[in-house]
Design a protein around this motif. Structure first.
Motif, PDB file in Angstrom:
ATOM      1  N   VAL A 109       0.867  -1.173   0.000  1.00 42.09           N
ATOM      2  CA  VAL A 109       0.000   0.000   0.000  1.00 42.09           C
ATOM      3  C   VAL A 109       0.909   1.231   0.000  1.00 42.09           C
ATOM      4  O   VAL A 109       1.826   1.328   0.822  1.00 42.09           O
ATOM      5  N   LEU A 110       0.635   2.152  -0.910  1.00 39.20           N
ATOM      6  CA  LEU A 110       1.443   3.367  -1.019  1.00 39.20           C
ATOM      7  C   LEU A 110       0.575   4.570  -0.670  1.00 39.20           C
ATOM      8  O   LEU A 110      -0.492   4.772  -1.256  1.00 39.20           O
ATOM      9  N   LEU A 111       1.035   5.350   0.296  1.00 40.85           N
ATOM     10  CA  LEU A 111       0.365   6.593   0.673  1.00 40.85           C
ATOM     11  C   LEU A 111       1.285   7.759   0.342  1.00 40.85           C
ATOM     12  O   LEU A 111       2.481   7.728   0.678  1.00 40.85           O
ATOM     13  N   LEU A 112       0.756   8.782  -0.313  1.00 42.45           N
ATOM     14  CA  LEU A 112       1.500   9.991  -0.657  1.00 42.45           C
ATOM     15  C   LEU A 112       0.895  11.178   0.081  1.00 42.45           C
ATOM     16  O   LEU A 112      -0.339  11.272   0.230  1.00 42.45           O
ATOM     17  N   PHE A 113       1.761  12.115   0.528  1.00 39.12           N
ATOM     18  CA  PHE A 113       1.320  13.280   1.294  1.00 39.12           C
ATOM     19  C   PHE A 113       1.951  14.533   0.709  1.00 39.12           C
ATOM     20  O   PHE A 113       3.094  14.507   0.226  1.00 39.12           O
ATOM     21  N   ASP A 114       1.183  15.617   0.816  1.00 37.87           N
ATOM     22  CA  ASP A 114       1.670  16.918   0.361  1.00 37.87           C
ATOM     23  C   ASP A 114       1.147  17.962   1.347  1.00 37.87           C
ATOM     24  O   ASP A 114      -0.040  17.944   1.702  1.00 37.87           O
ATOM     25  N   LEU A 115       2.045  18.853   1.809  1.00 42.09           N
ATOM     26  CA  LEU A 115       1.634  19.863   2.769  1.00 42.09           C
ATOM     27  C   LEU A 115       0.925  21.015   2.070  1.00 42.09           C
ATOM     28  O   LEU A 115       1.383  21.499   1.026  1.00 42.09           O
ATOM     29  N   ASP A 116      -0.171  21.458   2.645  1.00 40.71           N
ATOM     30  CA  ASP A 116      -0.942  22.580   2.100  1.00 40.71           C
ATOM     31  C   ASP A 116      -0.442  23.892   2.714  1.00 40.71           C
ATOM     32  O   ASP A 116      -0.129  23.953   3.904  1.00 40.71           O
ATOM     33  N   ARG A 117      -0.370  24.927   1.900  1.00 40.70           N
ATOM     34  CA  ARG A 117       0.053  26.285   2.295  1.00 40.70           C
ATOM     35  C   ARG A 117       1.494  26.312   2.827  1.00 40.70           C
ATOM     36  O   ARG A 117       1.875  27.193   3.586  1.00 40.70           O
ATOM     37  N   PHE A 118       2.288  25.317   2.415  1.00 44.02           N
ATOM     38  CA  PHE A 118       3.681  25.288   2.867  1.00 44.02           C
ATOM     39  C   PHE A 118       4.517  26.356   2.165  1.00 44.02           C
ATOM     40  O   PHE A 118       5.353  27.018   2.800  1.00 44.02           O
ATOM     41  N   LYS A 119       4.306  26.542   0.877  1.00 40.09           N
ATOM     42  CA  LYS A 119       5.080  27.552   0.146  1.00 40.09           C
ATOM     43  C   LYS A 119       4.798  28.947   0.693  1.00 40.09           C
ATOM     44  O   LYS A 119       5.700  29.787   0.833  1.00 40.09           O
ATOM     45  N   GLY A 166      -1.766  22.488   6.644  1.00 38.64           N
ATOM     46  CA  GLY A 166      -2.462  21.209   6.642  1.00 38.64           C
ATOM     47  C   GLY A 166      -1.783  20.238   5.703  1.00 38.64           C
ATOM     48  O   GLY A 166      -0.640  20.446   5.268  1.00 38.64           O
ATOM     49  N   PHE A 167      -2.474  19.166   5.365  1.00 39.17           N
ATOM     50  CA  PHE A 167      -1.885  18.201   4.439  1.00 39.17           C
ATOM     51  C   PHE A 167      -2.982  17.583   3.602  1.00 39.17           C
ATOM     52  O   PHE A 167      -4.159  17.520   3.985  1.00 39.17           O
ATOM     53  N   SER A 168      -2.587  17.122   2.425  1.00 41.27           N
ATOM     54  CA  SER A 168      -3.440  16.332   1.545  1.00 41.27           C
ATOM     55  C   SER A 168      -2.800  14.964   1.374  1.00 41.27           C
ATOM     56  O   SER A 168      -1.570  14.830   1.454  1.00 41.27           O
ATOM     57  N   ALA A 169      -3.627  13.946   1.161  1.00 37.65           N
ATOM     58  CA  ALA A 169      -3.113  12.589   1.064  1.00 37.65           C
ATOM     59  C   ALA A 169      -3.897  11.801   0.037  1.00 37.65           C
ATOM     60  O   ALA A 169      -5.079  12.068  -0.223  1.00 37.65           O
ATOM     61  N   GLY A 170      -3.209  10.854  -0.544  1.00 39.97           N
ATOM     62  CA  GLY A 170      -3.827   9.908  -1.468  1.00 39.97           C
ATOM     63  C   GLY A 170      -3.130   8.577  -1.354  1.00 39.97           C
ATOM     64  O   GLY A 170      -1.939   8.514  -1.025  1.00 39.97           O
ATOM     65  N   GLU A 183      -6.387  14.437  -6.766  1.00 37.49           N
ATOM     66  CA  GLU A 183      -7.828  14.605  -6.602  1.00 37.49           C
ATOM     67  C   GLU A 183      -8.155  15.185  -5.229  1.00 37.49           C
ATOM     68  O   GLU A 183      -9.040  16.040  -5.088  1.00 37.49           O
ATOM     69  N   GLU A 184      -7.431  14.764  -4.208  1.00 33.84           N
ATOM     70  CA  GLU A 184      -7.655  15.281  -2.858  1.00 33.84           C
ATOM     71  C   GLU A 184      -7.320  16.765  -2.780  1.00 33.84           C
ATOM     72  O   GLU A 184      -8.081  17.563  -2.215  1.00 33.84           O
ATOM     73  N   LYS A 185      -6.181  17.154  -3.382  1.00 32.37           N
ATOM     74  CA  LYS A 185      -5.792  18.569  -3.339  1.00 32.37           C
ATOM     75  C   LYS A 185      -6.777  19.424  -4.137  1.00 32.37           C
ATOM     76  O   LYS A 185      -7.131  20.527  -3.712  1.00 32.37           O
ATOM     77  N   ARG A 186      -7.227  18.936  -5.294  1.00 30.30           N
ATOM     78  CA  ARG A 186      -8.176  19.704  -6.092  1.00 30.30           C
ATOM     79  C   ARG A 186      -9.498  19.843  -5.343  1.00 30.30           C
ATOM     80  O   ARG A 186     -10.122  20.913  -5.345  1.00 30.30           O
ATOM     81  N   GLY A 187      -9.924  18.788  -4.670  1.00 31.52           N
ATOM     82  CA  GLY A 187     -11.156  18.889  -3.902  1.00 31.52           C
ATOM     83  C   GLY A 187     -11.033  19.901  -2.784  1.00 31.52           C
ATOM     84  O   GLY A 187     -11.981  20.640  -2.483  1.00 31.52           O
ATOM     85  N   ARG A 188      -9.851  19.978  -2.154  1.00 29.60           N
ATOM     86  CA  ARG A 188      -9.645  20.953  -1.082  1.00 29.60           C
ATOM     87  C   ARG A 188      -9.718  22.381  -1.634  1.00 29.60           C
ATOM     88  O   ARG A 188     -10.300  23.276  -1.006  1.00 29.60           O
TER      89      ARG A 188
END
Length: 521
Positions: free
Chosen positions: A403-413, A483-487, A510-515
């Motif tokens: 199982v692969l989970l990917l994460f990206d921080l929101d508003r980090f830049k 925050g963070f987004s994940a897929g 898709e998670e980031k676009r939905g946010r």
């Protein structure tokens, strides 16, 4: 050295059994028995010839001994067991005490007892020469009771007792020599796998096993210094001065730190068998570490150097602390204990333990350095989690249920642009710590694969992934408003790593676009 002394020395070495294997030792001891019988037979023949009253039966006994001696020289001793070696000395008691004593001339054959009991001490274990002497005394009592032997009884008894004492001394010395040779062989055999150890755990385990076997101990724990973990939520302390060159004389093992039992051997010792904080506990481990000398505690129950909790836990009556030295200082400490009290350790044992610690020190230091280099090559220096290289290795060796989970921080830049990179680094370290606390230690892999991108490699199904996300949501407090987004994606049968990564990345997008869409609404 030349001359008669050298020739005698070479002859004695031909009869020595030191350094031979068990089969060769048995063959040489059997031939030695034949040689001693020939010597005794020669002496008996000389006495018989000098005695004008010698009877034909005495001559027959001399002939029987000669035949027995030749037989002993010709027997294939290497095919027999060690227990057979006692039989050459048993007939000597009957032939000498009953044979010559039956003719009343035993007082002329007293030196034969020295040969027989001396040989018994050379080839048999301690206690057997005394048993053979007791047999001779019983037989002497028989011939004396029958009135067959009247002369020199006190002298004969004295010779038998003195010969038994000599035999016991020889047996004790020979037994000690054999034990020491066996210990040296065990140490030699154990050093080969130790020198080839590839991990610190394997090296510590081998050191514990060798120590237990050499000292016949009931338990051994090899202590190694803990690697000081860095708090991922804290900034490293700034140091404007350049780092000094490493001091070759600095000790590997700090005296203010925690030691953990990595390699264990014996009852009651598990992976968490022993853990000592040198800063708070004044134990024998700290004393041995500071003095760079091993420390023996014969009475552990009443010594302030042994923790009462450990005494009760392991049932140790006597404890030995041995520092493991290396070229730059200390690499660990061996804690060796016995459940029955020992009064002291002999000098040879001290030397064996010291030799083992000297050999083990460089090995522990080497494998620790190699592990540190491997860890540095696969660890992200900022967050302390695995880096992209380790992630790629994991992706190349995926399990069928990966199982692969990917994460990206929101508003980090935005955080980096407004508050600077130190603030961003603190958030990255905090998020890495939150990920690490949300997974199964030793099973799941937490990796930083980009600037503010992270990944987790685990096994299971979608429920496993959702459980990780729920735990992460419970511990992530969105510091600085980040925050963070994940897929995630569960590997399908036969799916390639590239395809799995693409599906997980699509789920993250898709998670980031939905946010973003929810934010606009």
């Amino acid at each position: 050295m030349t001359g008669p002394a050298a020739r005698v020395g070479r002859w004695l070495r031909t009869w020595s059994v030191a350094g031979l294997d068990e089969t060769a030792q048995r063959a040489r001891k059997g031939r030695l028995a034949g040689a001693l019988y020939l010597t005794a037979d020669g002496y008996a023949a000389f006495v018989t010839v000098q005695n004008p009253q010698a009877r034909m039966s005495q001559t027959i006994i001399v002939g029987m001994v000669a035949v027995l001696a030749v037989t002993l020289l010709c027997l294939p001793w290497s095919r027999f067991s060690d227990s057979v070696l006692i039989w050459p000395v048993v007939p000597s008691a009957f032939l000498t005490t009953l044979g010559e004593g039956g003719f009343g001339v035993l007082d002329h054959y007293q030196p034969i007892y020295v040969l027989a009991l001396g040989y018994a001490g050379l080839v048999l274990r301690p206690g057997r020469p005394a048993m053979l002497a007791a047999l001779n005394l019983v037989l002497l009592g028989v011939v004396a009771g029958l009135g067959l032997q009247r002369d020199g009884l006190v002298a004969i008894v004295g010779v038998i007792c003195c010969s038994a004492l000599i035999g016991e001394l020889i047996a004790t010395a020979t037994s000690l020599q054999h034990r020491q040779l066996a210990d040296l062989q065990r140490l030699h055999d154990g050093l080969r796998p130790l020198l080839g150890a590839q991990t610190e755990y394997d090296a510590a385990q081998l050191v514990s096993e060798m120590s237990a076997r050499l000292l016949d101990a009931d338990g051994v724990v090899t202590m190694v210094p803990d690697r000081a973990p860095q708090d991922p939520t804290q900034d490293p302390a700034p140091d404007p001065t350049p780092a000094p060159a490493p001091d070759p004389g600095a000790p590997v093992l700090p005296l203010m730190g925690t030691l953990t039992g990595l390699g264990t051997w014996g009852g009651g010792s598990g992976p968490d068998a022993l853990r000592v904080d040198l800063a708070s506990e004044q134990s024998g481990i700290g004393v041995a570490a500071r003095r760079r000398q091993h420390l023996f505690v014969p009475d552990a129950a009443h010594s302030p150097l042994v923790s009462p909790a450990n005494t009760a836990r392991f049932g140790c009556a006597s404890v030995l602390y041995v520092p493991i030295v290396s070229g730059t200082g200390l690499a660990g400490v061996m804690v060796i204990w016995w459940t029955l009290p020992l009064p002291d350790l002999d000098r040879f044992t001290d030397q064996m333990v010291e030799l083992l610690s000297i050999q083990a020190g460089p090995v522990l230091e080497r494998v620790r350095q190699v592990e540190d280099l491997d860890r540095a090559a696969t660890t992200d220096p900022l967050t302390g989690v695995l880096n992209r290289r380790a992630f790629e290795h994991g992706m190349a060796d995926l399990a069928d249920d990966a199982v692969l989970l990917l994460f990206d921080l929101d508003r980090f830049k935005q955080l980096n642009d407004t508050q600077g990179h130190p603030a961003g680094d603190r958030v990255l370290r905090a998020f890495a710590a939150a990920l690490a606390s949300s997974v199964r230690a030793g099973i799941d892999r937490v990796c930083r694969i980009g600037g503010d991108e992270f990944a987790i490699l685990t096994r299971g199904d979608g429920q496993v992934a959702r459980a990780v996300l729920e735990r992460l949501a419970g511990v992530w407090t969105q510091p600085e408003g980040v925050g963070f987004s994940a897929g995630f994606a569960v590997r399908e049968p036969g799916e390639t790593p590239e395809r799995l990564g693409a599906r997980a990345d699509a789920a993250l997008y898709e998670e980031k676009r939905g946010r973003r869409e929810r934010a606009r609404v």
